[in-house]
Design a protein around this motif. Sequence first.
Motif, PDB file in Angstrom:
ATOM      1  N   TYR A 533       0.844  -1.187   0.000  1.00  0.00           N
ATOM      2  CA  TYR A 533       0.000   0.000   0.000  1.00  0.00           C
ATOM      3  C   TYR A 533       0.885   1.245   0.000  1.00  0.00           C
ATOM      4  O   TYR A 533       2.006   1.219   0.501  1.00  0.00           O
ATOM      5  CB  TYR A 533      -0.887   0.051   1.255  1.00  0.00           C
ATOM      6  N   MET A 534       0.345   2.331  -0.508  1.00  0.00           N
ATOM      7  CA  MET A 534       0.964   3.643  -0.330  1.00  0.00           C
ATOM      8  C   MET A 534       0.393   4.265   0.942  1.00  0.00           C
ATOM      9  O   MET A 534      -0.823   4.258   1.133  1.00  0.00           O
ATOM     10  CB  MET A 534       0.667   4.549  -1.525  1.00  0.00           C
ATOM     11  N   ILE A 535       1.266   4.771   1.793  1.00  0.00           N
ATOM     12  CA  ILE A 535       0.814   5.446   2.997  1.00  0.00           C
ATOM     13  C   ILE A 535       0.970   6.954   2.804  1.00  0.00           C
ATOM     14  O   ILE A 535       2.003   7.433   2.346  1.00  0.00           O
ATOM     15  CB  ILE A 535       1.568   4.954   4.249  1.00  0.00           C
ATOM     16  N   PHE A 536      -0.103   7.689   3.097  1.00  0.00           N
ATOM     17  CA  PHE A 536      -0.123   9.142   2.968  1.00  0.00           C
ATOM     18  C   PHE A 536      -0.486   9.752   4.319  1.00  0.00           C
ATOM     19  O   PHE A 536      -1.319   9.209   5.055  1.00  0.00           O
ATOM     20  CB  PHE A 536      -1.177   9.601   1.959  1.00  0.00           C
ATOM     21  N   LEU A 537       0.117  10.889   4.625  1.00  0.00           N
ATOM     22  CA  LEU A 537      -0.377  11.755   5.684  1.00  0.00           C
ATOM     23  C   LEU A 537      -1.145  12.887   5.020  1.00  0.00           C
ATOM     24  O   LEU A 537      -0.682  13.461   4.025  1.00  0.00           O
ATOM     25  CB  LEU A 537       0.769  12.342   6.506  1.00  0.00           C
ATOM     26  N   VAL A 538      -2.312  13.205   5.573  1.00  0.00           N
ATOM     27  CA  VAL A 538      -3.116  14.301   5.039  1.00  0.00           C
ATOM     28  C   VAL A 538      -3.330  15.307   6.151  1.00  0.00           C
ATOM     29  O   VAL A 538      -3.829  14.957   7.229  1.00  0.00           O
ATOM     30  CB  VAL A 538      -4.465  13.799   4.485  1.00  0.00           C
TER      31      VAL A 538
END
Length: 552
Positions: A533-538
């Motif tokens: 998975y790609m992990i993003f912080l928003v």
Amino acid sequence: MINSENVIIILTALILCFSISILSEREPIPFQMQLDRWEVLLPSIGISAMHMQLLHNGMVIMFDRTDFGISNLSLPGGMCRFDPSDTAVKFDCSAHSVLYDVVSNTYRALKVQTDTWCSSGSVLPNGTLVQTGGYNDGERAARMFTPCGYSETCDWIEFPQYLAQRRWYATNQILPDGRIIVVGGRRQFNFEIFPRPDSHGYRGSRFDFLRETTDGSSENNLYPFLYLLPDGNLFVFANTRSIVFDYKRNRIVREFPEIPDGDPRNYPSSGSSILFPLDESKNIMEAEIMVCGGAPKDAFPRAKSQQGFTRATSTCGRLRLTSPNPIWEMETMPLPRVMGDMLLLPTGDIIIVNGAGAGTAGWENARDPVTRPVIYHPFDHRFSIMSTSSCPRMYHSSAVLLPDGRVLVGGSNPHIYYNFTNVEYPTELSLEAYSPPYLSFTSDSIRPHILTNDKVISYKRLFNVHFSIPQFLTIDLLSVRIVAPSFTTHSFAMNQRMVILKLLSVTHEDLTNSYKLDVLGPSTAEIAPPGYYMIFLVHAGIPSSGFWVQIE
């Protein structure tokens, strides 16, 4: 008396009023439209990107079909493919698949032997792409591609007769145990599991729902919309109907109301669909889907018989699957669209890109390309019309989300073979990138930057993310999301999935605006199947770049 000076004044006033009336009739352009942009990455990759899959090493694998004819890209080392059953050219030394390196913006040819036309795919937990079905000699083929470095020589490995049934226009979904379910296909009212069981003579399992939703010769239930639900069952949408399906016991658990208006949404009417983000930070897990666009039932036969091109469908339907009494909540897109691609952006908003305003999928069956994507904001049920691409993307186009937050767009070939001249919509070999407004420099001050993160995470286990932010952090506006990359083709992004994880704590590490997050891994494999998975912080609606994690 009207003199020459008065005439000039009157004419000027009339011109001004006319200009104002024209401007007032235009659709309002949101301010954020000034912040998004299109960029042509490559004028040609030699093939038309009918199918796309982002891999966990940052490469994108793309391919079209082997019976388009000779492409504009030669196979390396004098390799050729001889196929006596090919309908276009039996001896072909050109490529029909490429590996694209996002960082260097370069590509290299891959060799695919069996016909991949209108096929499907999923990525195994170890990162290997499994690609299934196609046409002619590829209809029962399984193909595997294991990612390697760009300069290495990894290529397709093919198993021409592996599948139990012919799979042309089928849909794939990764399962909680890491296997893949392959559902449907033209005149295939069944499903099968990859890898196939050891039982002798395995033929798959009947799925009568697909027979029931067939709509005459045009079918309108091909490439069914398929999602793994948090309870382990499958949501299946075909034509105008949808169900919850227990694939283990081969039984329908629940049937939902038909989508209002009666317009079919699957191929060749070719609407699109997404599963909204699954939110682990809430106390109750909800699942909701959305279906957008498509074409009326008569659009396909009208286009095929050259009676005209019917206006595409402009409606979207939202359905909360976990509601005790689910009903469709209908909305209207600002632009009617058939053959659009729906992708989840890191923010949880949805982009709809590519497609046409009239007609259906199929050769020469559509007109009025829709070159302006729209972004849908689920929280306030609002659409924004975005900037215009210079390139029509019609039948056989595709799109995927990249780790840097851009959307990679390619493909478009509405012709039976490669055709670059004397046609309204020539075969398109270029690649473009669309940058949503959140990538604008105006948001850099609040954009988080991941410094380090755990590369492997486990279910219900704590893991850490270290990040920095240039100016200030509002903790209440911070979230952590993982996104499973999609296999996109024919207006459906298979296996696309976003999970919002539970954020346990935020610790300020030093005076340089860096922080440590304690995050809880997904609860179950039903919510987030194993894999990359790609992990993003928003933060405040602005995402970081994505980094890869593997769920084991």
